[in-house]
Scaffold this active site. Structure first.
Site, PDB file in Angstrom:
ATOM      1  N   ARG A  98      10.966  -7.514   6.384  1.00  0.00           N
ATOM      2  CA  ARG A  98      11.080  -8.777   5.656  1.00  0.00           C
ATOM      3  C   ARG A  98      10.297  -8.636   4.357  1.00  0.00           C
ATOM      4  NH1 ARG A  98      10.273 -11.580  10.857  1.00  0.00           N
ATOM      5  NH2 ARG A  98      12.219 -12.606  11.429  1.00  0.00           N
ATOM      6  N   HIS A 156      -3.787   4.981  12.797  1.00  0.00           N
ATOM      7  CA  HIS A 156      -4.962   4.170  12.471  1.00  0.00           C
ATOM      8  C   HIS A 156      -5.824   3.879  13.692  1.00  0.00           C
ATOM      9  CE1 HIS A 156      -2.857   2.565   8.596  1.00  0.00           C
ATOM     10  NE2 HIS A 156      -3.230   3.826   8.505  1.00  0.00           N
TER      11      HIS A 156
END
Length: 276
Positions: free
Chosen positions: A246, A121
């Site tokens: 997470r 990116h």
């Protein structure tokens, strides 16, 4: 602060990865311990990032973007690699990994000492002219922006976003820097929403996966197309896939091991086991 997952999950991952050359894909979750927020973690704000089409279409959009990008870059530049970045640098140094594909634009993997990093990116530490293609380092460019807009430096209370942007209001007086070579539009060298990942960058990332014997995903929910395409490439090779994140990801059901925990602690434990 990271909470270490059950050690047997890490043991299972280490057993799968032992003796294999590992490619690594990282997302915003690996940089949260460096003070950079992520996009989709618990408590993350819902955002509508500026698109490339908006950036091109209007001076007002460019004022808002460049003001926020300037403040965000200053915060990024002041951040330091965390234990997760350091662990992945150790992976490469020990010959456990053939490189990292990162969706992050913060440059922290390179600053931690990793040598082979594909930033699919882009990177917030440089800018490019959309007319002539000239590249500019952000440090001297930031000095120009500060000189043109001294009022912008008066507050550091702006909200930092994961893509190197910050939320800034009242930017009507902001002066956007232009290319000193041709006078064209400057754009941070990052992939905006509405842009495609450069083909060459994706090919480099795909080559790392193709040359590896296992894959780790760390800190990515795999919502962005560039990440899930690389994971699907690994799964077609039928190599072990370990996901550390997470919260849920788009590939949890297809992973050989999913560890729901912080990247810094888990990667540190993994490198100790694999290097033993």
């Amino acid at each position: 602060m990271n909470t270490l997952p059950l050690s047997d999950d890490i043991d299972r991952a280490a057993e799968l990865l032992q003796g294999k050359l590992i490619s690594v894909l990282t997302g915003a979750g690996i940089s949260t311990d460096s003070g950079i927020p992520d996009y989709r973690g618990e408590g993350a704000a819902v955002r509508n990032p500026m698109t490339f089409q908006q950036f091109q279409s209007s001076p007002e959009f460019r004022q808002r973007y460049w003001a926020g990008s300037h403040l965000g870059w200053k915060r990024f530049a002041a951040s330091t690699p965390n234990d997760g970045h350091e662990a992945l640098a150790a992976f490469e140094r020990l010959g456990l990994s053939n490189g990292i594909v990162t969706q992050n634009v913060d440059g922290l993997h390179l600053r931690a000492g990793s040598k082979r990093v594909v930033d699919v990116h882009g990177s917030i530490d440089r800018a490019r002219c959309l007319r002539c293609g000239q590249y500019f380092a952000r440090t001297p460019l930031a000095a120009r922006i500060s000189e043109l807009n001294p009022w912008l430096e008066e507050s550091d209370s702006h909200t930092l976003n994961p893509d190197g942007d910050a939320d800034v209001h009242n930017v009507d007086d902001f002066i956007v820097p232009d290319c000193t070579v041709c006078g064209g539009l400057l754009k941070p060298d990052v992939v905006f929403f509405g842009e495609f990942v450069p083909t060459r960058k994706f090919q480099l990332g795909a080559a790392l996966v193709d040359q590896s014997e296992a894959m780790i995903v760390a800190g990515s929910s795999l919502v962005v197309n560039s990440g899930i395409r690389l994971v699907e490439r690994a799964m077609r090779k039928k190599i072990p896939l370990v996901i550390i994140n997470r919260g849920a990801t788009k590939a949890d059901r297809r992973a050989d091991v999913k560890i729901d925990g912080g990247a810094s602690a888990v990667l540190g434990e993994l490198v100790e086991r694999l290097a033993a």
